[in-house]
Write a protein that holds these residues in place. Structure first.
Motif, mmCIF file in Angstrom:
data_model
loop_
_atom_site.group_PDB
_atom_site.id
_atom_site.type_symbol
_atom_site.label_atom_id
_atom_site.label_comp_id
_atom_site.label_asym_id
_atom_site.label_seq_id
_atom_site.Cartn_x
_atom_site.Cartn_y
_atom_site.Cartn_z
ATOM 1 N N ILE A 79 104.937 21.077 -12.293
ATOM 2 C CA ILE A 79 104.083 21.520 -13.381
ATOM 3 C C ILE A 79 104.871 22.470 -14.261
ATOM 4 N N ALA A 135 101.760 25.199 -18.977
ATOM 5 C CA ALA A 135 100.663 24.249 -18.770
ATOM 6 C C ALA A 135 101.075 22.836 -19.154
ATOM 7 N N LYS A 157 99.989 32.515 -14.396
ATOM 8 C CA LYS A 157 100.527 31.168 -14.588
ATOM 9 C C LYS A 157 101.689 30.844 -13.669
ATOM 10 N N THR A 158 102.272 31.872 -13.028
ATOM 11 C CA THR A 158 103.368 31.615 -12.095
ATOM 12 C C THR A 158 102.889 31.482 -10.657
ATOM 13 N N SER A 218 98.280 22.384 -9.463
ATOM 14 C CA SER A 218 97.563 23.131 -10.478
ATOM 15 C C SER A 218 98.158 24.530 -10.597
ATOM 16 N N GLN A 219 97.690 25.209 -11.628
ATOM 17 C CA GLN A 219 98.228 26.526 -11.969
ATOM 18 C C GLN A 219 97.064 27.494 -12.032
ATOM 19 N N ASP A 220 97.274 28.715 -11.550
ATOM 20 C CA ASP A 220 96.239 29.728 -11.647
ATOM 21 C C ASP A 220 95.943 30.016 -13.109
ATOM 22 N N ILE A 240 101.064 28.791 -8.403
ATOM 23 C CA ILE A 240 100.665 27.388 -8.421
ATOM 24 C C ILE A 240 100.141 26.962 -7.058
ATOM 25 N N SER A 300 100.056 27.287 -1.546
ATOM 26 C CA SER A 300 100.206 28.178 -2.687
ATOM 27 C C SER A 300 101.657 28.585 -2.830
ATOM 28 N N THR A 326 105.227 25.759 -16.595
ATOM 29 C CA THR A 326 104.545 27.055 -16.552
ATOM 30 C C THR A 326 103.688 27.315 -17.790
#
Length: 130
Positions: free
Chosen positions: A52, A56, A78-79, A72-74, A81, A21, A54
């Protein structure tokens, strides 16, 4: 300046899995960045693993990890990953770093090129060994 904090490294046997993470702070709602994972072993250059955007999308992988690693991104933050690593092999061992670059610079210099990134985390160690 973007601050980055990695977590989730550890030791695993070959064939195993790990999730890393990275929490990035200092990115405002007006900023658009690429967040990336790099790895490094002693005596070798840092290697770009995955990145990735930010906002998306914009996902890119190194050939060495395609089909095994997933960035992937939460969905809410969004910050934040992740890097899901499966079918790990001893050659995947190393220090894994999270990095941030403004999206224009990343696109101009190269999204998996170390030179595109100015902000780095402290790293988290991954050891794949039986």
């Amino acid at each position: 300046q973007v601050q980055l904090m990695e977590s989730g490294g550890g030791s695993v046997e070959p064939g195993g899995s790990l999730r890393l993470s990275c929490a990035a702070s200092g990115i405002t709602s007006d900023d658009t960045y690429y967040l990336a994972w790099f790895r490094q072993v002693p005596g070798k250059q840092r290697e770009g693993v995955a990145c990735i955007y930010t906002e998306a999308g914009g996902i890119m992988y190194a050939d060495s990890v395609k089909g095994r690693f997933t960035i992937s991104q939460d969905l809410v933050q969004k910050t934040l990953i992740y890097l899901d690593m499966t079918h790990l092999a001893p050659e995947d061992s190393g220090m894994y770093y999270c990095a941030a670059a403004p999206w224009r610079r990343a696109m101009r210099v190269g999204r998996l090129r170390e030179e595109a990134y100015d902000d780095w985390g402290q790293g988290t160690q991954v050891i794949v060994s039986s």
